[in-house]
Design an enzyme around this catalytic site. Structure first.
Site, short mmCIF file in Angstrom:
data_model
loop_
_atom_site.label_atom_id
_atom_site.label_comp_id
_atom_site.label_asym_id
_atom_site.label_seq_id
_atom_site.Cartn_x
_atom_site.Cartn_y
_atom_site.Cartn_z
N HIS A 34 0.86 -1.19 0.00
CA HIS A 34 0.00 0.00 0.00
C HIS A 34 0.90 1.24 0.00
O HIS A 34 1.99 1.22 0.58
CB HIS A 34 -0.92 0.00 1.23
CG HIS A 34 -1.90 1.13 1.19
ND1 HIS A 34 -1.58 2.39 1.63
CD2 HIS A 34 -3.17 1.20 0.71
CE1 HIS A 34 -2.64 3.20 1.43
NE2 HIS A 34 -3.61 2.49 0.87
N GLU B 271 -3.42 2.22 -7.30
CA GLU B 271 -3.80 3.33 -6.44
C GLU B 271 -2.80 4.47 -6.62
O GLU B 271 -1.75 4.49 -5.95
CB GLU B 271 -3.80 2.87 -4.98
CG GLU B 271 -4.74 1.72 -4.71
CD GLU B 271 -5.16 1.67 -3.26
OE1 GLU B 271 -6.33 1.92 -2.98
OE2 GLU B 271 -4.29 1.41 -2.40
P1 PGA Z 1 -9.37 6.46 0.04
O1 PGA Z 1 -8.28 5.34 0.38
O2 PGA Z 1 -10.49 5.78 -0.73
O3 PGA Z 1 -9.81 6.97 1.38
O4 PGA Z 1 -8.69 7.50 -0.81
C1 PGA Z 1 -7.89 4.44 -0.61
C2 PGA Z 1 -6.78 3.54 -0.13
O5 PGA Z 1 -5.87 3.98 0.57
O6 PGA Z 1 -6.78 2.35 -0.47
#
Ligand code: PGA
Length: 261
Positions: free
Chosen positions: A97, A169
């Protein structure tokens, strides 16, 4: 319709009681959704995992850990081993992540060790990738994504693809200060990720589910999920109240139905 994936990472927010009540509510609200069509997963904090595993049937809501050490045991103070997560009967391990990469300095090489360890312990391995805002400005997003995939998934075999999921992401899209990626931008990067996975694994690579994450919310979820190369949504803030997550999921499923995706 393509199989859809919906998941959330609870980060460092919910303790044991909050996690259990969230899971029970989410389970009740989503129980009727056909699991042949969707996969639903939740990734609680470590301390809540044991109670979480006892509170839901993982055929309905898969559970995962937010991180894992690559070694089974040893002098690794503060780390959690694959064997410890196995004891809890979890299905998924999330790795890389952006908060792990950028706050705790995890490298692609470390992540490759973790991916290999997770696969060898039969976890579904959710590897997160994504470029920073600065890398995007420099015009090197594609190179960054390819490097994160090629190093993170180095030396695996095509059989491993059955147990790998990817979350795209973009770092600039995550969290309270994030700006969600447009569906066109996300689609373009998902297509690049699928092409890179095919380059790495051959035809089987294109079957790896690729989820989008980063400020997914009720206003953009339908448009994102109906993009051809987006298989699922990995949601943070908009998923942390069970009714909101349930509505987002149902709306995304009907959007997919209506656009025959
Ligand atoms: P968020 O987080 O939807 O609050 O932007 C996404 C993540 O960190 O996976």
């Amino acid at each position: 319709m393509k199989k859809l994936y919906f998941g959330t990472n609870l980060k460092m927010y919910k303790g044991i009681q909050d996690t259990v009540s969230y899971l029970k509510e989410l389970d009740t609200l989503t129980h009727d959704l056909d699991r042949n069509l969707i996969t639903l997963f939740v990734i609680p904090s470590y301390t809540a995992l044991e109670h979480a595993a006892a509170s839901v049937n993982q055929n309905y809501i898969h559970l995962g850990a937010q991180n894992m050490c690559w070694e089974e045991q040893g002098q690794f103070t503060g780390e959690i081993s694959p064997l410890m997560l196995k004891e809890l009967g979890l299905h998924i391990v999330e790795l890389g992540h952006s908060e792990r990469r950028h706050i705790f300095h995890e490298t692609d090489q470390m992540l490759n060790l973790k991916v290999k360890a997770a696969l060898s312990h039969q976890f579904t391995t959710l590897l997160c990738v994504g470029e920073t805002g600065e890398e995007k400005e420099l015009g090197i997003s594609d190179e960054i994504l390819k490097t994160q995939l090629k190093v993170g998934l180095h030396n695996l075999s095509a059989e491993d693809t059955d147990h790998i999921w990817i979350a795209y992401e973009p770092v600039w899209a995550i969290g309270v200060n994030g700006l969600p990626a447009s569906s066109a931008y996300a689609e373009e990067k998902h297509a690049l990720i699928k092409a890179t996975l095919t380059e790495i694994f051959g035809k089987q690579g294109s079957r790896i589910p690729v989820l989008y994450g980063g400020s997914v919310n009720p206003d953009n979820a339908d448009e994102l999920i109906t993009q051809p190369h987006i298989d699922g949504l990995f949601v943070g803030r908009s998923a942390w109240k069970a009714p909101g997550f349930n509505s987002l999921i149902r709306s995304a499923i009907s959007a997919c139905h209506s656009s025959f995706c």
